[in-house]
Design a protein around this motif. Structure first.
Motif, mmCIF file in Angstrom:
data_model
loop_
_atom_site.group_PDB
_atom_site.id
_atom_site.type_symbol
_atom_site.label_atom_id
_atom_site.label_comp_id
_atom_site.label_asym_id
_atom_site.label_seq_id
_atom_site.Cartn_x
_atom_site.Cartn_y
_atom_site.Cartn_z
ATOM 1 N N PHE A 1 -11.553 3.579 21.044
ATOM 2 C CA PHE A 1 -11.145 3.663 19.646
ATOM 3 C C PHE A 1 -10.277 2.475 19.265
ATOM 4 O O PHE A 1 -9.574 1.899 20.105
ATOM 5 N N LEU A 2 -10.364 2.099 17.983
ATOM 6 C CA LEU A 2 -9.538 1.033 17.427
ATOM 7 C C LEU A 2 -8.327 1.674 16.783
ATOM 8 O O LEU A 2 -8.450 2.469 15.852
ATOM 9 N N TRP A 3 -7.139 1.343 17.298
ATOM 10 C CA TRP A 3 -5.915 2.004 16.850
ATOM 11 C C TRP A 3 -4.911 0.973 16.357
ATOM 12 O O TRP A 3 -4.831 -0.144 16.875
ATOM 13 N N SER A 4 -4.128 1.359 15.365
ATOM 14 C CA SER A 4 -2.986 0.555 14.939
ATOM 15 C C SER A 4 -2.001 1.455 14.212
ATOM 16 O O SER A 4 -2.283 2.616 13.914
ATOM 17 N N SER A 5 -0.837 0.918 13.938
ATOM 18 C CA SER A 5 0.128 1.565 13.054
ATOM 19 C C SER A 5 0.692 0.482 12.145
ATOM 20 O O SER A 5 0.420 -0.709 12.341
ATOM 21 N N ALA A 6 1.479 0.857 11.172
ATOM 22 C CA ALA A 6 2.062 -0.145 10.288
ATOM 23 C C ALA A 6 2.903 -1.149 11.066
ATOM 24 O O ALA A 6 3.008 -2.317 10.686
ATOM 25 N N ALA A 7 3.482 -0.711 12.174
ATOM 26 C CA ALA A 7 4.362 -1.580 12.957
ATOM 27 C C ALA A 7 3.633 -2.341 14.053
ATOM 28 O O ALA A 7 4.101 -3.391 14.493
ATOM 29 N N LYS A 8 2.484 -1.828 14.536
ATOM 30 C CA LYS A 8 1.814 -2.394 15.696
ATOM 31 C C LYS A 8 0.401 -2.852 15.332
ATOM 32 O O LYS A 8 -0.355 -2.130 14.693
ATOM 33 N N ALA A 9 0.033 -4.044 15.806
ATOM 34 C CA ALA A 9 -1.265 -4.636 15.493
ATOM 35 C C ALA A 9 -2.403 -3.857 16.144
ATOM 36 O O ALA A 9 -2.203 -3.149 17.139
ATOM 37 N N PRO A 10 -3.620 -3.991 15.605
ATOM 38 C CA PRO A 10 -4.758 -3.231 16.142
ATOM 39 C C PRO A 10 -5.070 -3.591 17.586
ATOM 40 O O PRO A 10 -4.937 -4.741 18.010
ATOM 41 N N VAL A 11 -5.525 -2.584 18.326
ATOM 42 C CA VAL A 11 -5.969 -2.777 19.700
ATOM 43 C C VAL A 11 -7.085 -1.787 19.985
ATOM 44 O O VAL A 11 -7.076 -0.661 19.481
ATOM 45 N N VAL A 12 -8.091 -2.239 20.747
ATOM 46 C CA VAL A 12 -9.184 -1.361 21.146
ATOM 47 C C VAL A 12 -8.781 -0.677 22.444
ATOM 48 O O VAL A 12 -8.631 -1.319 23.482
ATOM 49 N N ARG A 13 -8.592 0.636 22.380
ATOM 50 C CA ARG A 13 -8.087 1.396 23.514
ATOM 51 C C ARG A 13 -9.148 2.365 24.017
ATOM 52 O O ARG A 13 -10.146 2.623 23.352
ATOM 53 N N SER A 14 -8.902 2.892 25.210
ATOM 54 C CA SER A 14 -9.795 3.878 25.815
ATOM 55 C C SER A 14 -8.977 5.060 26.292
ATOM 56 O O SER A 14 -7.775 4.930 26.592
ATOM 57 N N THR A 15 -9.639 6.210 26.387
ATOM 58 C CA THR A 15 -8.960 7.385 26.932
ATOM 59 C C THR A 15 -8.686 7.234 28.421
ATOM 60 O O THR A 15 -7.995 8.069 29.009
ATOM 61 N N THR A 16 -9.183 6.170 29.035
ATOM 62 C CA THR A 16 -8.808 5.865 30.418
ATOM 63 C C THR A 16 -7.396 5.310 30.507
ATOM 64 O O THR A 16 -6.847 5.172 31.596
ATOM 65 N N GLY A 17 -6.822 4.966 29.337
ATOM 66 C CA GLY A 17 -5.501 4.367 29.302
ATOM 67 C C GLY A 17 -5.526 2.855 29.276
ATOM 68 O O GLY A 17 -4.471 2.212 29.185
#
Length: 625
Positions: free
Chosen positions: A330-346
C-alpha cells in the motif's frame, strides 16, 4: 594514460556529487518536497506478479517505469516532455500499455511497448484519437476500450489481435469500461443513460455487445443512487462482479452475480465509506475504509464474513493491492510524512530509482489537526496546519478540486510550503465532498458553487474567531474546482478575502460548458439541471464572470493552454473583464493541460503564488521567506 583518465573521471564525478549535495543543502525544504524522488503504488501483472509498473518523478517529470521483481531491474518506459501517468500491464506481463495525448490535452490513443523494452506501437489501430473512457485487457490479447469525443458521445470497442476494432456500445451520455471477466466473456460498462452523471448504472454485456444483465439503482424511486464496478472475480467461470453501492447512505461493496442476478450484501460494520478489491485467489476482499479524512485497510473473508484489520499507520492509504502470497502492499502518507510504498511484511516495497541533483527523501512537514464547524448544512470538517508560534496567522484557505473529492491527512507539498512561509493552511471538506456520506456529496446541486462557499465561510468565521487566522490576511486559493470556488468567492464574498490564487479554474461557466470535454458537460447538466440554454439563470448565478466587477482582492491566475477540463478561452474572458478595470492581476499561462506533470513547473507556479501573496500582503508577512 588510462590511470590518469580514470582519475580525472573519478575526480569529476566526486566534484559533481559534491556540487549536487551543496545545491541540495542550500535548497529550501519546501522545494525539496516537490523535487524529492517518489514512486506510486506498483501495479503487477495478474498472471506474472513479478512484473510491475509504477509512476515516478525521478527524472523531474512523472513517467512510467517497468520493474522486474525477479531481477530487480527497473527501466523507464515512457519519456515525454509533459509526462505520462496513464498506464496498464497486460495480464501476462508482456506488454505495457500507455496513453499518448498531446501536451496534456487528454485526447489521444493507446500505445504499447514490450515489458523489457522495444519500440512503441499503436495498440488499437483503427481507433481515432479520443478521450479515454477506461481500458481492460484480456488474457487472449483482447482489449476493451472506452472512448469519448466532443461530438460522438461515449463508445466502447472490442479490439482483438489482428482484427479491426468493433464498436459494441454507444450513447450520447457518459459511459466507460468497468471491467472484463477473468475468462474474457463478460464486460462491465458503467453508464449514465438516465442523464445523471453523478450516479452510474452498470450493464453487463458479452463481447459482441449483447446484454446479459443490468443493475440500476436510479430506477423505481425518488432518490438516485450510484453504482461503481470494482472488478470481476479473479477466477475463470466466475461471473460475480464486485460492486460499490450507496443504498445505505454511503459507499460500500456487495457482490452481484451477472449470470443469476443474485446480490450478496457484505456485513462490514465500519463508519464511513468503503472501497474494495479482490485478493488474487478470490477468497477474500481487501477493504479500504475511509473515515473523517483518514483511511485504513481490512480483510474480509468471503467464506465466513470474518473481518480483520490490516496493520496500517494512522494517515491515508492512497491505493493498496493484495499479492498472491497474501501480503498487502500500500501507498501510505500523512500530512507530516512523505509517501512510501509499504508492505504488511513491515518492509518498504519500492525505493525510488537514483535521482540526479542530490535531493533525498522529502523533509517532514507539520501534522494536521481537525476542526468541526457548524455550517448551514451540518457539521463541516476542516484540516488545519499551522507554523510555530502564536496566531493569528496569515491564512491560506486551500480549497480542493473535484468537486467530488476530499482533502485528507495525506502528504501535500503545496500546503507544507505555505506553512514554511509562516502561513496557516485550512482545507475544507465542503458539501459536495466525498467521504461524509451520500447526502453530503449529493447536496451539491443547482446552487453550485454557492453551497460550497457557505461552508467555507462558516469555517473562515471560526478560524478568525478562534484566533487562528488574521482577518486582514485571508487568502482564498485552489486548483480546478478549487480554482473555480476561488474566483466565485472573490466575487460573491468580496470583503472577506485579501487575496485570491486560482489555478486552472472555471471562470466563465457558460463558455467553459461549451468548450470542455463531453463527460464534464454531462456532469454540469447534472449539477445545474440542464444546459446554459435551458437553465441560464443557474449558470449565471454560479459563474464567477457574473460577479467579476465586484472583486476587490488582487487575483493571481494560472492556466494550462491545452486544458480540456477548464479551457483557456473562458479564462481569457474573465481576465479581459478584470483588465478593463485595471484590477491588480497576474496571469501565468503554461504549455500543458489541467495541471503539469513536470516538477520544475510545479515549483515555479508555487513560487510565483508565494511571491504574489507576499507582495500584496506585505513583504515577509507570512514570516519565514
Amino acid at each position: 594514460m588510462t590511470e590518469s583518465n580514470g582519475s580525472k573521471l573519478s575526480d569529476g564525478a566526486a566534484e559533481a556529487g559534491a556540487a549536487a549535495r551543496a545545491a541540495s543543502e542550500a535548497m529550501p525544504d519546501w522545494e525539496k518536497r516537490f523535487r524529492a524522488p517518489r514512486v506510486g503504488l506498483p501495479k503487477w501483472a495478474e498472471d506474472a506478479p513479478d512484473r510491475s509498473l509504477f509512476v515516478s518523478n525521478v527524472t523531474g517529470t512523472f513517467e512510467l517505469y517497468a520493474w522486474d521483481r525477479a531481477t530487480g531491474e527497473q527501466r523507464q518506459a515512457t519519456d515525454r516532455p509533459n509526462g505520462t501517468t496513464g498506464g496498464l500491464l497486460s495480464p501476462d506481463g508482456e506488454w505495457i500499455w500507455w496513453f499518448s495525448d498531446k501536451d496534456g490535452d487528454e485526447f489521444g490513443v493507446w500505445m504499447r511497448q514490450p515489458f523489457h523494452g522495444g519500440p512503441n506501437e499503436e495498440a488499437t489501430p483503427g481507433l481515432d484519437p479520443s478521450y479515454p473512457g477506461g481500458l481492460a485487457l484480456g488474457r487472449d490479447g483482447t482489449a476493451v476500450v472506452g472512448r469519448s469525443t466532443d461530438k460522438g458521445g461515449s463508445t466502447v470497442h472490442v479490439a482483438r489481435p489482428d482484427a479491426e476494432p468493433v464498436e459494441i456500445y454507444r450513447h450520447e451520455e457518459s459511459a466507460g469500461v468497468g471491467g472484463f471477466s477473468h475468462d474474457g466473456t463478460l464486460i462491465a460498462i458503467e453508464h449514465t443513460e438516465h442523464g445523471d452523471a453523478m450516479h452510474s448504472a452498470i450493464r453487463i454485456v458479452r463481447t459482441d455487445g449483447t446484454t446479459v444483465a443490468e443493475l440500476d439503482d436510479t430506477r423505481g424511486g425518488t432518490e438516485e443512487l450510484g453504482l461503481a464496478a470494482m472488478g470481476f472475480a479473479p477466477v475463470d467461470g466466475d461471473s460475480r462482479l464486485l460492486v460499490g453501492h450507496q443504498r445505505r447512505g454511503r459507499w460500500e461493496p456487495m457482490l452481484w452475480d451477472a449470470a443469476t442476478g443474485e446480490e450478496t450484501a457484505l456485513a462490514v460494520d465500519l463508519p464511513g465509506d468503503l472501497d474494495a478489491d479482490w485478493y488474487p485467489d478470490g477468497s477474500a476482499l481487501l477493504i479500504e475504509h475511509s473515515f473523517q479524512a483518514r483511511s485504513e485497510l481490512w480483510r474480509y473473508d468471503l467464506a465466513d464474513g470474518a473481518l480483520s484489520r490490516v496493520d496500517t499507520p494512522e494517515g491515508t492509504v492512497s491505493g493498496a493491492l493484495a499479492r498472491p502470497d497474501g501480503t498487502v502492499e500500500f501507498l501510505w502518507s500523512s500530512a507530516a510524512k512523505a509517501p512510501v510504498v509499504r508492505s504488511t511484511t513491515g518492509q518498504v516495497v519500492l525505493d525510488p530509482p537514483p535521482a540526479p541533483g542530490g535531493v533525498g527523501r522529502a523533509p517532514d512537514s507539520v501534522p494536521v489537526s481537525d476542526a468541526w464547524v457548524d455550517g448551514p448544512g451540518g457539521k463541516v470538517h476542516a484540516l488545519i496546519q499551522k507554523p510555530a508560534g502564536e496566531g493569528p496567522f496569515p491564512t491560506v484557505f486551500d480549497i480542493h478540486g473535484g468537486p467530488t473529492w476530499h482533502d485528507s491527512d495525506a502528504f501535500a507539498a503545496g500546503p507544507a510550503a505555505w506553512v514554511d512561509h509562516g502561513f496557516a493552511v485550512v482545507r475544507v471538506n465542503y458539501r459536495g465532498s466525498t467521504g461524509y456520506g451520500r447526502a453530503w456529496t449529493d447536496a451539491l446541486k443547482h446552487r453550485v458553487g454557492l453551497i460550497e462557499l457557505e461552508d467555507i465561510a462558516a469555517v473562515r468565521d471560526w478560524a478568525v474567531a478562534s484566533g487562528l487566522a488574521d482577518p486582514e490576511r485571508l487568502v482564498l486559493a485552489g486548483g480546478s474546482w478549487g480554482g473555480y470556488l476561488t474566483l466565485l468567492g472573490l466575487g460573491t464574498q468580496p470583503e472577506a478575502w485579501a487575496l485570491g490564487l486560482a489555478a486552472v479554474p472555471v471562470a466563465d461557466y457558460v463558455t467553459a460548458y461549451h468548450d470542455e470535454m463531453e463527460a464534464l458537460k454531462a456532469l454540469d447538466r447534472t449539477l445545474l439541471g440542464g444546459t446554459p440554454e435551458e437553465v441560464p439563470e443557474r449558470f449565471a448565478a454560479s459563474s464567477p464572470l457574473t460577479y467579476v466587477d465586484d472583486v476587490r482582492a488582487p487575483v493571481y491566475i494560472s492556466a494550462g493552454m491545452n486544458d480540456p477540463r477548464c479551457p483557456i478561452r473562458q479564462v481569457e474572458n474573465y481576465v479581459e473583464r478584470l483588465e478593463r478595470r485595471d484590477h491588480p492581476l497576474e496571469v501565468y499561462r503554461y504549455d500543458a493541460g489541467h495541471g503539469s506533470l513536470v516538477v520544475e513547473e510545479r515549483v515555479k507556479q508555487l513560487r510565483l503564488e508565494i511571491a504574489f501573496a507576499e507582495r500584496h500582503l506585505g513583504a515577509g508577512s507570512g514570516g519565514k521567506p
